[in-house]
Design a protein around this motif. Structure first.
Motif, PDB file in Angstrom:
ATOM      1  N   PHE A  74      11.402  10.556  -3.236  1.00  0.00           N
ATOM      2  CA  PHE A  74      10.840  10.088  -4.496  1.00  0.00           C
ATOM      3  C   PHE A  74       9.356   9.808  -4.285  1.00  0.00           C
ATOM      4  O   PHE A  74       8.948   9.357  -3.211  1.00  0.00           O
ATOM      5  N   ASP A  75       8.540  10.052  -5.319  1.00  0.00           N
ATOM      6  CA  ASP A  75       7.104   9.827  -5.146  1.00  0.00           C
ATOM      7  C   ASP A  75       6.744   8.351  -5.293  1.00  0.00           C
ATOM      8  O   ASP A  75       7.578   7.507  -5.645  1.00  0.00           O
ATOM      9  N   GLY A  76       5.474   8.052  -5.020  1.00  0.00           N
ATOM     10  CA  GLY A  76       5.020   6.672  -5.076  1.00  0.00           C
ATOM     11  C   GLY A  76       5.106   6.065  -6.460  1.00  0.00           C
ATOM     12  O   GLY A  76       5.299   4.848  -6.601  1.00  0.00           O
ATOM     13  N   PHE A  77       4.959   6.889  -7.500  1.00  0.00           N
ATOM     14  CA  PHE A  77       5.073   6.377  -8.859  1.00  0.00           C
ATOM     15  C   PHE A  77       6.467   5.812  -9.109  1.00  0.00           C
ATOM     16  O   PHE A  77       6.632   4.771  -9.742  1.00  0.00           O
ATOM     17  N   HIS A  78       7.477   6.523  -8.603  1.00  0.00           N
ATOM     18  CA  HIS A  78       8.858   6.049  -8.762  1.00  0.00           C
ATOM     19  C   HIS A  78       9.029   4.679  -8.116  1.00  0.00           C
ATOM     20  O   HIS A  78       9.581   3.754  -8.735  1.00  0.00           O
ATOM     21  N   TRP A  79       8.543   4.556  -6.879  1.00  0.00           N
ATOM     22  CA  TRP A  79       8.746   3.287  -6.178  1.00  0.00           C
ATOM     23  C   TRP A  79       7.890   2.178  -6.764  1.00  0.00           C
ATOM     24  O   TRP A  79       8.269   1.006  -6.729  1.00  0.00           O
ATOM     25  N   ILE A 105       0.878  -1.173   0.000  1.00  0.00           N
ATOM     26  CA  ILE A 105       0.000   0.000   0.000  1.00  0.00           C
ATOM     27  C   ILE A 105       0.911   1.217   0.000  1.00  0.00           C
ATOM     28  O   ILE A 105       1.747   1.366   0.895  1.00  0.00           O
ATOM     29  N   ILE A 106       0.770   2.088  -1.001  1.00  0.00           N
ATOM     30  CA  ILE A 106       1.742   3.162  -1.167  1.00  0.00           C
ATOM     31  C   ILE A 106       1.070   4.501  -1.444  1.00  0.00           C
ATOM     32  O   ILE A 106       0.138   4.590  -2.248  1.00  0.00           O
ATOM     33  N   ASP A 107       1.539   5.529  -0.746  1.00  0.00           N
ATOM     34  CA  ASP A 107       1.065   6.886  -0.983  1.00  0.00           C
ATOM     35  C   ASP A 107       1.786   7.447  -2.204  1.00  0.00           C
ATOM     36  O   ASP A 107       2.881   7.000  -2.549  1.00  0.00           O
ATOM     37  N   SER A 134      -1.205   5.389 -12.134  1.00  0.00           N
ATOM     38  CA  SER A 134      -0.950   4.264 -11.237  1.00  0.00           C
ATOM     39  C   SER A 134      -1.275   2.938 -11.904  1.00  0.00           C
ATOM     40  O   SER A 134      -0.530   1.960 -11.775  1.00  0.00           O
ATOM     41  N   MET A 135      -2.389   2.878 -12.657  1.00  0.00           N
ATOM     42  CA  MET A 135      -2.764   1.640 -13.338  1.00  0.00           C
ATOM     43  C   MET A 135      -1.789   1.310 -14.474  1.00  0.00           C
ATOM     44  O   MET A 135      -1.441   0.155 -14.702  1.00  0.00           O
ATOM     45  N   GLN A 136      -1.345   2.342 -15.173  1.00  0.00           N
ATOM     46  CA  GLN A 136      -0.398   2.123 -16.265  1.00  0.00           C
ATOM     47  C   GLN A 136       0.938   1.595 -15.748  1.00  0.00           C
ATOM     48  O   GLN A 136       1.642   0.876 -16.453  1.00  0.00           O
ATOM     49  N   LEU A 137       1.277   1.964 -14.528  1.00  0.00           N
ATOM     50  CA  LEU A 137       2.529   1.506 -13.932  1.00  0.00           C
ATOM     51  C   LEU A 137       2.412   0.106 -13.341  1.00  0.00           C
ATOM     52  O   LEU A 137       3.394  -0.462 -12.893  1.00  0.00           O
ATOM     53  N   GLY A 138       1.187  -0.442 -13.333  1.00  0.00           N
ATOM     54  CA  GLY A 138       1.017  -1.807 -12.859  1.00  0.00           C
ATOM     55  C   GLY A 138       0.363  -1.940 -11.504  1.00  0.00           C
ATOM     56  O   GLY A 138       0.364  -3.031 -10.926  1.00  0.00           O
ATOM     57  N   ALA A 139      -0.207  -0.839 -10.974  1.00  0.00           N
ATOM     58  CA  ALA A 139      -0.918  -0.942  -9.705  1.00  0.00           C
ATOM     59  C   ALA A 139      -2.207  -1.733  -9.891  1.00  0.00           C
ATOM     60  O   ALA A 139      -2.756  -1.800 -10.992  1.00  0.00           O
ATOM     61  N   ASP A 140      -2.687  -2.316  -8.804  1.00  0.00           N
ATOM     62  CA  ASP A 140      -3.888  -3.142  -8.857  1.00  0.00           C
ATOM     63  C   ASP A 140      -5.148  -2.381  -8.466  1.00  0.00           C
ATOM     64  O   ASP A 140      -6.246  -2.773  -8.855  1.00  0.00           O
ATOM     65  N   VAL A 180       4.102  -8.369  -7.130  1.00  0.00           N
ATOM     66  CA  VAL A 180       3.299  -8.262  -5.917  1.00  0.00           C
ATOM     67  C   VAL A 180       2.180  -7.237  -6.139  1.00  0.00           C
ATOM     68  O   VAL A 180       2.388  -6.218  -6.798  1.00  0.00           O
ATOM     69  N   PRO A 181       0.976  -7.489  -5.648  1.00  0.00           N
ATOM     70  CA  PRO A 181      -0.096  -6.501  -5.823  1.00  0.00           C
ATOM     71  C   PRO A 181       0.230  -5.185  -5.124  1.00  0.00           C
ATOM     72  O   PRO A 181       0.791  -5.176  -4.032  1.00  0.00           O
ATOM     73  N   ILE A 182      -0.150  -4.072  -5.785  1.00  0.00           N
ATOM     74  CA  ILE A 182       0.115  -2.728  -5.271  1.00  0.00           C
ATOM     75  C   ILE A 182      -1.183  -1.941  -5.253  1.00  0.00           C
ATOM     76  O   ILE A 182      -1.916  -1.912  -6.247  1.00  0.00           O
ATOM     77  N   LEU A 183      -1.452  -1.304  -4.119  1.00  0.00           N
ATOM     78  CA  LEU A 183      -2.643  -0.480  -3.955  1.00  0.00           C
ATOM     79  C   LEU A 183      -2.182   0.936  -3.608  1.00  0.00           C
ATOM     80  O   LEU A 183      -1.436   1.132  -2.647  1.00  0.00           O
ATOM     81  N   PHE A 184      -2.596   1.922  -4.390  1.00  0.00           N
ATOM     82  CA  PHE A 184      -2.199   3.310  -4.149  1.00  0.00           C
ATOM     83  C   PHE A 184      -3.174   4.007  -3.211  1.00  0.00           C
ATOM     84  O   PHE A 184      -4.386   3.798  -3.277  1.00  0.00           O
TER      85      PHE A 184
END
Length: 228
Positions: free
Chosen positions: A58-63, A50-52, A90-96, A73-77
């Motif tokens: 660095f911002d959450g997009f970077h990480w 779970i990432i802000d 966030s979705m384009q970067l692969g977040a769930d 691993v699943p990622i929730l922003f």
């Protein structure tokens, strides 16, 4: 017990979320050094991140990019920003999934549970896929292989592909996909599905397979079968 990595620099919010999630029997880990998130991620080996978006250094997009380069691993922003491009990015970067701050805790729990169910309960899916237009579909490794070339899919992308191939040459409606993916469509925007399907098709294009996933305007999507 599922391990969650909560990447949140607001100490008060972190403690509140951690306390609430621990009540649901989740083990919640935080970040000590926001300049070294990837190393701490590797050490924790979480089942979900779970990432802000707004973080120090660095911002959450970077990480998200860094984590995606090493793991599916699943990622929730989480984000207090309300611009639609943040969700799309966030979705384009692969977040769930994506949760807008301020949020009702029941919504966060519902999204966490939905992500964990669809990612870690794949063995309950009855369909077993072997090949599709000559490509080998490996749902355990989330890969599609054709002529020696391999593409890696996220859990969501593989779920969508399997769902479409389960109904080859038939339209799978957007509502059906949303309900299957997110369990409760109240917590998901229609645009999220579009981003996931477009990302899947773009990856399949690398194997010249993207054209076999058709958009049926106003209805849904259809995967062509061999011989079409």
């Amino acid at each position: 017990m599922f391990k969650l990595l909560l990447i949140e620099d607001d100490a008060t919010l972190f403690s509140e979320i951690q306390d609430r999630l621990q009540q649901w029997s989740y083990a919640v880990h935080g970040i000590q050094d926001f300049g070294n998130v990837l190393q701490e991620f590797t050490t924790v080996k979480p089942d979900l991140v779970i990432i802000d978006i707004q973080l120090p250094k660095f911002d959450g997009f970077h990480w998200c990019r860094m984590i995606r380069s090493h793991s599916n691993v699943p990622i929730l922003f989480l984000s207090s920003r309300d611009h639609p491009t943040d969700m799309v990015m966030s979705m384009q970067l692969g977040a769930d999934d994506f949760v807008q701050k301020p949020f009702h805790f029941d919504v966060l729990i519902a999204k966490i549970q939905a992500v964990l169910r669809r990612v870690y309960n794949y063995s309950s899916d009855a369909i077993t896929l072997k090949t599709w237009f000559g490509a080998a579909i490996d749902s355990d490794k989330n890969t599609v292989t054709l002529n020696g070339e391999v593409i890696e899919l996220t859990k969501n992308e593989m779920f969508i592909l399997k769902k479409l191939l389960q109904h080859k040459n038939k339209i799978v409606t957007r509502d059906e996909l949303i309900k299957s993916l997110w369990d409760d469509e109240r917590f998901v925007s229609d645009n999220t599905l579009t981003v996931n399907v477009n990302r899947l098709r773009k990856k399949l294009d690398e194997l010249k397979l993207g054209r076999y996933i058709e958009t049926k305007t106003g209805q849904g999507y259809m995967a062509a079968g061999e011989g079409q």
